[in-house]
Each structure stands twice: as structure tokens, then as C-alpha cells.
Design a protein around this motif. Structure first.
Motif, PDB file in Angstrom:
ATOM      1  N   THR A 309       0.814  -1.212   0.000  1.00 24.28           N
ATOM      2  CA  THR A 309       0.000   0.000   0.000  1.00 24.28           C
ATOM      3  C   THR A 309       0.845   1.258   0.000  1.00 24.28           C
ATOM      4  OG1 THR A 309      -1.711  -1.193   1.211  1.00 24.28           O
ATOM      5  CG2 THR A 309      -1.870   1.199   1.168  1.00 24.28           C
ATOM      6  N   GLN A 310       1.830   1.322   0.916  1.00 28.56           N
ATOM      7  CA  GLN A 310       2.633   2.538   0.993  1.00 28.56           C
ATOM      8  C   GLN A 310       3.628   2.641  -0.166  1.00 28.56           C
ATOM      9  OE1 GLN A 310       2.013   5.099   2.667  1.00 28.56           O
ATOM     10  NE2 GLN A 310       3.863   6.278   2.581  1.00 28.56           N
ATOM     11  N   PHE A 314      10.728  -1.912  -0.383  1.00 29.35           N
ATOM     12  CA  PHE A 314      10.723  -2.393  -1.763  1.00 29.35           C
ATOM     13  C   PHE A 314      11.882  -3.373  -1.931  1.00 29.35           C
ATOM     14  CE2 PHE A 314      13.512   1.274  -1.667  1.00 29.35           C
ATOM     15  CZ  PHE A 314      14.575   0.918  -2.479  1.00 29.35           C
ATOM     16  N   LEU A 315      11.802  -4.178  -2.952  1.00 27.99           N
ATOM     17  CA  LEU A 315      12.815  -5.218  -3.152  1.00 27.99           C
ATOM     18  C   LEU A 315      14.105  -4.613  -3.682  1.00 27.99           C
ATOM     19  CD1 LEU A 315      10.523  -7.987  -4.629  1.00 27.99           C
ATOM     20  CD2 LEU A 315      11.855  -8.158  -2.516  1.00 27.99           C
ATOM     21  N   ASN A 340       5.706  -0.797  -8.245  1.00 26.70           N
ATOM     22  CA  ASN A 340       4.918   0.342  -7.770  1.00 26.70           C
ATOM     23  C   ASN A 340       5.084   1.538  -8.707  1.00 26.70           C
ATOM     24  OD1 ASN A 340       7.432   1.407  -7.164  1.00 26.70           O
ATOM     25  ND2 ASN A 340       7.177   1.337  -4.948  1.00 26.70           N
ATOM     26  N   VAL A 341       4.485   2.660  -8.337  1.00 23.61           N
ATOM     27  CA  VAL A 341       4.507   3.831  -9.207  1.00 23.61           C
ATOM     28  C   VAL A 341       5.908   4.416  -9.347  1.00 23.61           C
ATOM     29  CG1 VAL A 341       2.105   4.444  -8.782  1.00 23.61           C
ATOM     30  CG2 VAL A 341       3.890   5.313  -7.254  1.00 23.61           C
ATOM     31  N   ALA A 342       6.792   4.085  -8.406  1.00 17.01           N
ATOM     32  CA  ALA A 342       8.172   4.552  -8.489  1.00 17.01           C
ATOM     33  C   ALA A 342       9.053   3.570  -9.256  1.00 17.01           C
ATOM     34  CB  ALA A 342       8.744   4.786  -7.092  1.00 17.01           C
ATOM     35  N   ASN A 343       8.411   2.568  -9.894  1.00 19.01           N
ATOM     36  CA  ASN A 343       9.118   1.550 -10.667  1.00 19.01           C
ATOM     37  C   ASN A 343      10.020   0.688  -9.790  1.00 19.01           C
ATOM     38  OD1 ASN A 343       9.379   0.296 -13.204  1.00 19.01           O
ATOM     39  ND2 ASN A 343      11.359   1.303 -13.567  1.00 19.01           N
ATOM     40  N   LYS A 348       3.846  -8.852  -3.314  1.00 17.41           N
ATOM     41  CA  LYS A 348       2.392  -8.742  -3.274  1.00 17.41           C
ATOM     42  C   LYS A 348       1.733  -9.962  -2.629  1.00 17.41           C
ATOM     43  CE  LYS A 348       1.492  -8.115  -7.608  1.00 17.41           C
ATOM     44  NZ  LYS A 348       0.657  -7.853  -8.797  1.00 17.41           N
ATOM     45  N   LYS A 349       2.458 -10.669  -1.762  1.00 21.31           N
ATOM     46  CA  LYS A 349       1.861 -11.827  -1.108  1.00 21.31           C
ATOM     47  C   LYS A 349       0.677 -11.424  -0.229  1.00 21.31           C
ATOM     48  CE  LYS A 349       5.887 -14.885  -0.862  1.00 21.31           C
ATOM     49  NZ  LYS A 349       6.873 -15.555   0.028  1.00 21.31           N
ATOM     50  N   PHE A 350       0.814 -10.289   0.425  1.00 19.91           N
ATOM     51  CA  PHE A 350      -0.224  -9.834   1.343  1.00 19.91           C
ATOM     52  C   PHE A 350      -1.013  -8.755   0.623  1.00 19.91           C
ATOM     53  CE2 PHE A 350       3.565 -11.251   3.541  1.00 19.91           C
ATOM     54  CZ  PHE A 350       3.048 -12.349   4.203  1.00 19.91           C
ATOM     55  N   ASN A 351      -2.233  -9.091   0.243  1.00 21.40           N
ATOM     56  CA  ASN A 351      -2.914  -8.279  -0.762  1.00 21.40           C
ATOM     57  C   ASN A 351      -4.189  -7.602  -0.292  1.00 21.40           C
ATOM     58  OD1 ASN A 351      -4.811 -10.470  -0.852  1.00 21.40           O
ATOM     59  ND2 ASN A 351      -3.419 -11.530  -2.254  1.00 21.40           N
ATOM     60  N   VAL A 352      -4.489  -7.666   1.017  1.00 20.74           N
ATOM     61  CA  VAL A 352      -5.595  -6.870   1.548  1.00 20.74           C
ATOM     62  C   VAL A 352      -5.021  -5.487   1.826  1.00 20.74           C
ATOM     63  CG1 VAL A 352      -7.351  -6.642   3.332  1.00 20.74           C
ATOM     64  CG2 VAL A 352      -6.664  -8.905   2.546  1.00 20.74           C
TER      65      VAL A 352
END
Length: 482
Positions: A309-310, A314-315, A340-343, A348-352
Motif C-alpha cells: 500500500t505505501q 521495496f525489493l 509500484n509507481v516509483a518503478n 504482493k503476497k499480502f494483498n488486503v
């Protein structure tokens, strides 16, 4: 003066198959200790409360897993705010840090709740003796699980110095003030107690429960066995890892376990593990969340918020995110890597991804048992078994994949390949730090949007977290880490 304890009214629906919610909660309340264990329903509520302790957002219900990933090397950090754990990622934790104090406090609260229940069940005639033993076994599992989590966080790794100072080993209930002073036992003694609790829990835990939800979220015999394979692997006790694994892993493929009312095996769909069912054949132990918003973690504590979400994390480009398996259309695990939007690549394992965050937290999966067994087999020169177990995990996600011969032909190569598979399989689930520290390896430097975090040598004081300031103030017999 009457003693009062804090309880949570959590009712597990043993026989009501139509009710899929694990937790049916009412607001916490203080009641006299004399009646807290006066009926079977209240005793069950106290047993369920042990699991709620693990569900705490500062522990396995949220940020503790994130802390372990922040301290390792697979993630960069986007947010420099202290509330999002920037000091954790930067390897700069002080004894006064709230996170350092909160994890310790939550862990020992669960330990004390377990000690109280064990004591009460040894005295009770309210429920049958076999059920009392079952509850005691659950409490011992929770106690062992908490001690294992804490000793890895606040003490030197077992393979670095098992005679180093570990934790205060509290095994009796504290229900009044003035009982804080207790010296630290050695790391070795803490691990001995963890395994003693798990061995005893295995004896009296049930084989299974009445629903798949309970099987996934309450301790049973195989849960204690599976956790033992993790603990023993951390100790490099490979022969015992194999012995425990063989209790719940068939001798040949397809590797699985079938017992009374329970089947454990790899699920066919990797993505399905995180797709909302949460209670399939691979879920040995998970932290659930029911439909009450009061039980779910606050945004900054939730796994989905931190990863998606935030995102806070990131990886890292130089980490396992660059592995071909996570960049291949043929490997199902790549479908849970996004951008994400920052490329930046994210997990995405936790998707709620909006509140309330109700992703179940996978704590022990059957895939881990197979890879624990594989590493132990390779370490004892049983390369054929190790390779077969490794293939089972990889080919679940990529059925046609063949390991290059050079990666699996030797003991050293096979162990390294198994470790890489662990990094891919459990990415974002909090395993990487444990694997680095059990091998007494340097925590590598890493880059993030907030700068570069320095490498941490095993000899450095910040290789582990400091003893919390709250404990140092309250316990006259405890000493800080050097």
C-alpha cells in the motif's frame, strides 16, 4: 486482596462447522482471577487468549516479521520516519526504542499468560484431565514459540556462542508486583527449554481439530514437530532435524503427511496460499484475523501496508528479486512480485491493501519443513533425498524446471541452492534474517531511498537488538548486551 487478570473473550468454535470465524471477541475486561478459570468456557477463553497474544500488531500479527526483513538484506526502505522503522533498517536500534521494548513486552506477556494457564490447569477439576493436558500443551507451544522468537532477537546466535547470555527464563506465573528480578540464562539453556516444551507439547496436543480453520490456527502435534525442525536447524542439529521431519514427511514423493483428520502437503497453487483461503493443506500454523476491525493491525503495522500500500519496503535490486525464478513467466512465484509507481519491485503476497488489513500471516508452512529437511539431508551427505525435496518445492511453482547439474552435484552446491530456494520461497515472510544469523553471516549493506544501511559483522553489538530499557529499569539482575 483479590487478584485480577486481563482476559479476552475469544471462543473457538470446536464443533460448529458453519462458523468460519476463528475469533468471536468481546471487549477486554478485568475479572477476579478466582472466576477466570471457573467454567469450561472461561478456561477455553484463557487458552484462546494465548493465540491473541501472538496476534498483537507488534508481534506476529504485524511488524515483527517486517522488522526481520528490514534487518536483513532483501529490501530497501522508502520512508525515513522513525514510526516506520527507519532505525531498524539502518541497523541503529537503541535500548530505548519503542520497537525494542514492545517486542520484548508482548513476547513476555504471552509467556506469562502461558505460565498462568499451565499452573491453573495443573490444579483444575473443572474440565477433564485429558482436555487440561491439551491446554497445557498449547501453552507450552506458545511459550516455546515466544522464547524462540525472543532469543533470536536479543541474544547471540546459538552457533556463534551458545554459552552467551540469553534471556531471563521465566517458567512460573507472575500475578503480583515485585517479582521482576531474574538473571539471564545462557542461550543454550533457553534452547534446551524451548525443545523441552515442544517435546512435551507434542505428546498431549491433538492430532487435529474439527475444521480446517482450527487446524491452521491452533497448535496440534504436527505444529510442535514442524517448529522443532526450525529450532533444530538453527542449532545445526541436522540428525534431529531429519528425525523430526520424518515424522511428518513421507519417504517418497509426493511428500506429504496423512493423519487422523489431517493431510499436509504442498498446495498445487503457490498464489493460492495468499489468495484468501489461508487454511489449505500447506498451512501448519497461521495467525488469523476475524471480521472485527479491532483485531486487525493498524496501517503502519500491517504486512500489506508495508509491502504494497505505501510501500515502506521495496525489493533491493541486488537481492533475490533479480533471480530468474522471480522474473519468469513459468514460475508462479513471479506473479506475486509487482512494480509500484516509483518503478520499484514489491512483494504482493499480502494483498488486503486497505484497512482493515485481514491477511492471515503464514508462520509455518509445509514448504518450510521440506526445505528444512532438505538442508539437513544435504548436510549429512544424503544428497539424493535433499535434491528430491528441493525439486518438490521448486516444481510446485515451476513444473518443468530442471536445476543445473553444477548447482546440485556437490554437498556445498546443493546447500547453497537450497538456501537460494528458501530466499525465493519465503520472501517477505521473515526468514532471511534467521538464515543469515544461524549461519553467523554478515548482514550485508543495502541501499534504499533513505540512503545506505551499513553492513553488520557478527562481532558487532548491533548484530542483535539491545536488551530493552524497560527491562533494564525493572529487573535488577539483568545485564545489557555488551
Amino acid at each position: 486482596m483479590k487478584k485480577y487478570i486481563l482476559i479476552s473473550w475469544l471462543v473457538l468454535m470446536f464443533a460448529t462447522a458453519c462458523n468460519d470465524d476463528l475469533l468471536n471477541t468481546q471487549p477486554q475486561t478485568s475479572i477476579p482471577e478466582a472466576i477466570a478459570y471457573s467454567t469450561p468456557e472461561k478456561i477455553l477463553a484463557q487458552t484462546n487468549n494465548l493465540y491473541k497474544q501472538l496476534q498483537n500488531q507488534s508481534f506476529y500479527g504485524g511488524r515483527f516479521i517486517v522488522f526481520n526483513e528490514q534487518r536483513a538484506d532483501q529490501f530497501g526502505q522508502n520512508d525515513g520516519n522513525a514510526a516506520t522503522g527507519s532505525a531498524v533498517w539502518n541497523q541503529n536500534m537503541a535500548s530505548t526504542n519503542d520497537f525494542v521494548n514492545n517486542v520484548w513486552s508482548v513476547g513476555y506477556t504471552a509467556i506469562n499468560a502461558s505460565n498462568i494457564l499451565i499452573s491453573k490447569m495443573n490444579e483444575t477439576n473443572v474440565i477433564p484431565g485429558t482436555l487440561a493436558k491439551n491446554y497445557i500443551a498449547e501453552a507450552k507451544f506458545i511459550r516455546a514459540f515466544c522464547y524462540f522468537s525472543l532469543v533470536q532477537t536479543y541474544a547471540k546466535p546459538y552457533n556463534q556462542d551458545k554459552n552467551a547470555l540469553g534471556l531471563p527464563l521465566r517458567l512460573t506465573p507472575i500475578t503480583t508486583s515485585g517479582n521482576n528480578d531474574l538473571a539471564r540464562s545462557t542461550v543454550d539453556k533457553v534452547y534446551t527449554q524451548i525443545l523441552k516444551d515442544l517435546d512435551e507439547a507434542e505428546i498431549d496436543l491433538p492430532l487435529s481439530y474439527s475444521t480446517s480453520l482450527l487446524n491452521a490456527s491452533r497448535a496440534k502435534k504436527v505444529t510442535a514437530i514442524a517448529l522443532k525442525t526450525r529450532v533444530l536447524l538453527v542449532q545445526n542439529n541436522f540428525e534431529k532435524v531429519i528425525a523430526e521431519s520424518q515424522k511428518i514427511v513421507s519417504a517418497t514423493a509426493p511428500f506429504q503427511y496423512t493423519g487422523e483428520g489431517l493431510t499436509l502437503k504442498l498446495e498445487a497453487s503457490f498464489a493460492g496460499l495468499f489468495g484468501g483461503s489461508y487454511t489449505g493443506s500447506e498451512a501448519i500454523f497461521s495467525i488469523p484475523f476475524a471480521n472485527s476491525t479491532t483485531e486487525t493491525p493498524a496501517a503502519q503495522f500491517a504486512l500489506a501496508y508495508n509491502y504494497v500500500t505505501q510501500p515502506i519496503l521495496f525489493l533491493a535490486a541486488a537481492g533475490v528479486a533479480s533471480d530468474p525464478a522471480l522474473n519468469s513467466s513459468s514460475d508462479a512465484r513471479a506473479s506475486l512480485i509487482g512494480t509500484n509507481v516509483a518503478n520499484q519491485k514489491i512483494v504482493k503476497k499480502f494483498n488486503v491493501t486497505t484497512a482493515p488489513f485481514r491477511d492471515y500471516v503464514p508462520v509455518i508452512r509445509y514448504a518450510e519443513v521440506l526445505l528444512n529437511y532438505a538442508e539437513a539431508a544435504a548436510s549429512t551427505n544424503d544428497l539424493a533425498t535433499a535434491l528430491a525435496l528441493l525439486k518438490a518445492v521448486r516444481n510446485r511453482s515451476d513444473p518443468n524446471y530442471l536445476f543445473p547439474v553444477i548447482d546440485v552435484a556437490t554437498k556445498e552446491g546443493l546447500i547453497a541452492t537450497i538456501q537460494k530456494e528458501r530466499d525465493i520461497e519465503f520472501l517477505g515472510e521473515g526468514f532471511r534474517l534467521m538464515d543469515l544469523q544461524r549461519k553467523v553471516q554478515t548482514l550485508p549493506a543495502k541501499k534504499g531511498s533513505i540512503g545506505t544501511a551499513p553492513l553488520v559483522l557478527p562481532s558487532s553489538s548491533n548484530y542483535i537488538w539491545p536488551i530493552p530499557s524497560g527491562e533494564l529499569a525493572a529487573n535488577k539482575l539483568i545485564v545489557p548486551n555488551p
